[in-house]
Design an enzyme around this catalytic site. Structure first.
Site, PDB file in Angstrom:
ATOM      1  N   LYS A 225       0.588  -1.086  -0.025  1.00  0.00           N
ATOM      2  CA  LYS A 225      -0.081  -0.024  -0.090  1.00  0.00           C
ATOM      3  C   LYS A 225       0.788   1.354   0.103  1.00  0.00           C
ATOM      4  O   LYS A 225       2.008   1.243   0.216  1.00  0.00           O
ATOM      5  CB  LYS A 225      -1.222  -0.094   1.111  1.00  0.00           C
ATOM      6  CG  LYS A 225      -2.034  -1.031   0.869  1.00  0.00           C
ATOM      7  CD  LYS A 225      -3.209  -0.753   1.809  1.00  0.00           C
ATOM      8  CE  LYS A 225      -4.333  -1.910   1.568  1.00  0.00           C
ATOM      9  NZ  LYS A 225      -5.291  -1.876   2.478  1.00  0.00           N
ATOM     10  N   ARG A 265      -3.372 -10.122   5.052  1.00  0.00           N
ATOM     11  CA  ARG A 265      -3.810 -10.210   3.473  1.00  0.00           C
ATOM     12  C   ARG A 265      -2.612  -9.811   2.498  1.00  0.00           C
ATOM     13  O   ARG A 265      -2.367  -8.375   2.727  1.00  0.00           O
ATOM     14  CB  ARG A 265      -5.094  -9.336   3.471  1.00  0.00           C
ATOM     15  CG  ARG A 265      -5.418  -9.398   1.666  1.00  0.00           C
ATOM     16  CD  ARG A 265      -6.805  -8.671   1.490  1.00  0.00           C
ATOM     17  NE  ARG A 265      -7.290  -8.751   0.305  1.00  0.00           N
ATOM     18  CZ  ARG A 265      -6.955  -8.054  -0.550  1.00  0.00           C
ATOM     19  NH1 ARG A 265      -6.029  -7.156  -0.492  1.00  0.00           N
ATOM     20  NH2 ARG A 265      -7.589  -7.952  -1.773  1.00  0.00           N
TER      21      ARG A 265
END
Length: 308
Positions: A225, A265
């Site tokens: 991210k 995840r």
């Protein structure tokens, strides 16, 4: 009490003695992380099986990009992308999660063998979602969400991001419970990168213990991210490409595992699978007589429970 007994169980899913690793399969042409490399069913199923071979415990299949600026795909296209991949992986004995904001996709995926519904809107995008999941008796991920990302990420304005995210997740969990989803099938996710700036994501990671107070297993989804790109930026301020953030992702996975997360995840599985196993081994070497050695949230395991 050990970190492992404190990370929580999710009814309807296998029990792992450590933080679980959720591998990501994006069946999209515009994923921020893999650029559509697994856009067809055969490639997507093979990729999911490869991730399992590398150490993934479950596979999260999604057919709609949630990157900032992405436009929504129509229902028929999302079904076409997702359901065959879910069916193919489930037929191979893989524990499958479906990443969708649409009740129809969740319903068809559960019928095709999915075991978990991972909705980044926490059931807000489609009012039929919670009734569908409740009727199926499936586990459900409730992520912190402040609205659709179409046209760009909704700005994150917080006075106290940790308190506000915890409070908003609590309200959403109460709504999900009222909708008929059982408490032991709810997972919470702080929604890193969704309506959050770099400092917000880092603050949430630094205070995962506060999320444990919600009383549900905790999923941490930090993989590749934007905040990691900012942390890793060179002297010119330019962040590395998404696919060059996997070592940083594994570092977050180790920290999340140590903090008692139920699952992480990730797109690249092998390094994170190693990281969570090292965290498990270090936690197992702690002296049990020292209460300070218990992981955050461990005392809640048989009481209020843990956040995912």
């Amino acid at each position: 009490m050990s970190n492992q007994s404190g990370r929580g169980r999710v009814a309807g899913l296998p029990a792992w003695d450590r933080c679980a690793v959720m591998g990501v399969v994006n069946v999209t042409p515009d994923s921020f992380s893999d650029g559509g490399r697994y856009f067809d069913t055969t490639a997507a199923v093979k990729h999911g099986l490869d991730l399992v071979a590398e150490g993934a415990d479950l596979i999260d299949v999604g057919g709609e990009s949630t990157r900032p600026g992405a436009t929504r795909v129509d229902e028929a296209e999302e079904l076409r992308r997702v359901v065959p991949v879910v069916r193919g992986l489930a037929a191979e004995g893989v524990t499958v999660s479906v990443d969708t904001m649409r009740a129809s996709v969740a319903d068809r995926s559960l019928a095709a063998g999915a075991a978990l519904v991972n909705d980044v809107s926490g059931g807000l995008a489609d009012p039929a979602m919670i009734p569908v999941v409740a009727a199926a008796g499936a586990p459900f991920v409730v992520m912190h969400w402040r609205g659709f990302l179409q046209g760009g990420n909704i700005p994150g304005a917080y006075d106290d991001v940790v308190t506000e995210v915890v409070d908003e997740l609590h309200a959403r969990v109460q709504a999900v419970l009222a909708g008929g989803i059982a408490a032991d099938r709810i997972v919470v996710d702080p929604g890193l990168g969704f309506s959050k700036e770099v400092e917000h994501d880092l603050a949430l990671l630094a205070h995962l213990d506060r999320l444990h107070a919600l009383g549900h297993p905790l999923l941490v989804a930090a993989s590749r991210k934007r905040f990691l790109g900012r942390v890793l930026a060179g002297s010119d301020g330019a962040p590395p490409p998404a696919r060059e953030r996997d070592a940083a992702t594994a570092a977050v996975s180790a920290l999340a595992a140590q903090a008692g997360a139920w699952a992480v995840r990730v797109h690249e599985v092998r390094a994170t699978a190693d990281a969570v196993r090292v965290a498990r081994a270090v936690q197992g070497a702690r002296t049990p007589e020292n209460p300070a050695d218990s992981a955050p949230g461990a005392q809640d395991a048989h009481g209020a429970g843990d956040a995912r």
